[in-house]
Design an enzyme around this catalytic site. Structure first.
Site, PDB file in Angstrom:
ATOM      1  N   GLU A 184       0.834  -1.206   0.000  1.00  0.00           N
ATOM      2  CA  GLU A 184       0.000   0.000   0.000  1.00  0.00           C
ATOM      3  C   GLU A 184       0.870   1.257   0.000  1.00  0.00           C
ATOM      4  O   GLU A 184       0.658   2.188  -0.780  1.00  0.00           O
ATOM      5  CB  GLU A 184      -0.902  -0.012   1.228  1.00  0.00           C
ATOM      6  CG  GLU A 184      -1.648   1.293   1.492  1.00  0.00           C
ATOM      7  CD  GLU A 184      -1.892   1.537   2.975  1.00  0.00           C
ATOM      8  OE1 GLU A 184      -1.083   2.255   3.616  1.00  0.00           O
ATOM      9  OE2 GLU A 184      -2.883   1.002   3.496  1.00  0.00           O
ATOM     10  N   ASP A 191      -5.443  -3.905  -2.221  1.00  0.00           N
ATOM     11  CA  ASP A 191      -5.440  -2.461  -2.446  1.00  0.00           C
ATOM     12  C   ASP A 191      -4.040  -1.973  -2.795  1.00  0.00           C
ATOM     13  O   ASP A 191      -3.870  -1.085  -3.640  1.00  0.00           O
ATOM     14  CB  ASP A 191      -6.014  -1.703  -1.246  1.00  0.00           C
ATOM     15  CG  ASP A 191      -5.212  -1.870   0.029  1.00  0.00           C
ATOM     16  OD1 ASP A 191      -4.565  -2.930   0.211  1.00  0.00           O
ATOM     17  OD2 ASP A 191      -5.247  -0.955   0.869  1.00  0.00           O
TER      18      ASP A 191
END
Length: 335
Positions: free
Chosen positions: A47, A104
């Site tokens: 991330e 993500d």
């Protein structure tokens, strides 16, 4: 030679000013190219690398982008399916002990590569982005009970993995990136994923404050997943920012989220069962999420404190730059 589909062309201009980017780099970017999460044991994760690459792109800084991408591809792209391992810890050897991905993070990396590759005419970036988008589609985009879901990782979250599965994290839907994923790895599933993500958010109204949980079981009607605290916390805080940056300006949804996550005008983490605040989050980077929502919903100008960038912790500092870049591009009237 494989020719990836190109995302729409993007005219490159710096959306983050040079002083702010320099301050961010000085605080969080190691010379090796890793983004340091100084609020989390100085680890790095996919991330953070994705955010760093996106911010370098938004700052029109190709050399910094390449530096962050170098660490990412050499230290995190260790799996055989094209996705990144989620965590790199400087305090242990080997530095990678868990090879699962974080969806993500992968999406942020692929998105940043696609934008930079298009703007800077780097076909190698677009090819790498396309490979990651195809892996995301194959490994983490899944249909369940008529809905298209984004699994938080390739392992551990399906109905086969957990008795309350599938389990999702609603803050992993990066709405601005999903159309770019569709350009890189064409499939109707991406549009469904975006639409179903918003629809799910509208049903996730837990506890007195009617907020989504960090981790949500979808084995039946949405409910907080087993084995996780039933809370609206650090992951969830970014959901309104992701909605706004993705062009999803549903006033009722944004207003509900904003109202639920504030206590005396300041963002807080919430115990969903009781509705009580757990931690007050006064950093301007946390507060800017609601400043952005107020701009989108009501046209309210950002407070002066939101415009002043003095990075302290990696995560809120990242959110602040993403918020300022969005307002500068889409809502300059709020500055």
């Amino acid at each position: 030679m494989f020719a990836p589909a190109r995302p729409p062309a993007v005219a490159q201009q710096a959306m983050i000013n040079a002083d702010a980017w320099s301050a961010y780099k000085a605080k969080f970017l190691d010379t090796s190219g890793r983004i340091i999460d100084n609020g989390n044991g100085n680890i790095s994760h996919s991330e953070g690398q994705g955010y760093g690459m996106l911010l370098a792109y938004l700052s029109a800084s190709p050399a910094d982008f390449e530096q962050i991408w170098y660490f990412t591809r050499t230290e995190l792209l260790l799996r055989d399916d094209g996705l990144a391992v989620w965590k790199w810890d400087p305090n242990v050897k080997p530095h990678v002990t868990d090879t699962n991905n974080a969806t993500d993070g992968d999406m942020l990396i692929a998105y940043a590569l696609a934008l930079a590759g298009t703007a800077w005419n780097r076909n190698d970036y677009i090819l790498a982005a396309s490979r990651m988008a195809q892996a995301l589609l194959a490994k983490t985009v899944a249909r369940s009970a008529g809905q298209m879901l984004l699994l938080p990782g390739s392992e551990g979250f399906t109905a086969a993995d957990r008795k309350d599965g599938p389990v999702v994290n609603p803050s992993y839907w990066i709405y601005e990136a999903i159309p770019v994923m569709a350009a890189l790895a064409p499939s109707d599933a991406w549009k469904e994923l975006s639409d179903d993500g918003v629809a799910l958010l509208k049903t996730m109204q837990f506890g007195p404050r009617k907020l989504p949980a960090e981790w949500v079981s979808l084995s039946g009607p949405p409910r907080p997943a087993e084995g996780f605290d039933a809370e609206f916390a650090y992951n969830s805080l970014r959901i309104p920012l992701y909605l706004a940056r993705g062009g999803i300006t549903d006033k009722a949804l944004l207003t509900r989220l904003r109202k639920g996550m504030l206590q005396d005008g300041i963002p807080v983490t919430i115990d969903l069962t009781t509705g009580r605040p757990k931690t007050v989050l006064s950093d301007p980077g946390y507060r800017i999420v609601n400043d952005v929502v107020a701009c989108v919903v009501d046209g309210t100008k950002l407070p002066v404190s939101a415009l002043q960038f003095a990075p302290a912790l990696y995560y809120p500092s990242t959110l602040q730059l993403l918020g300022l870049a969005y307002i500068g591009e889409k809502h300059p009237e709020c500055l």
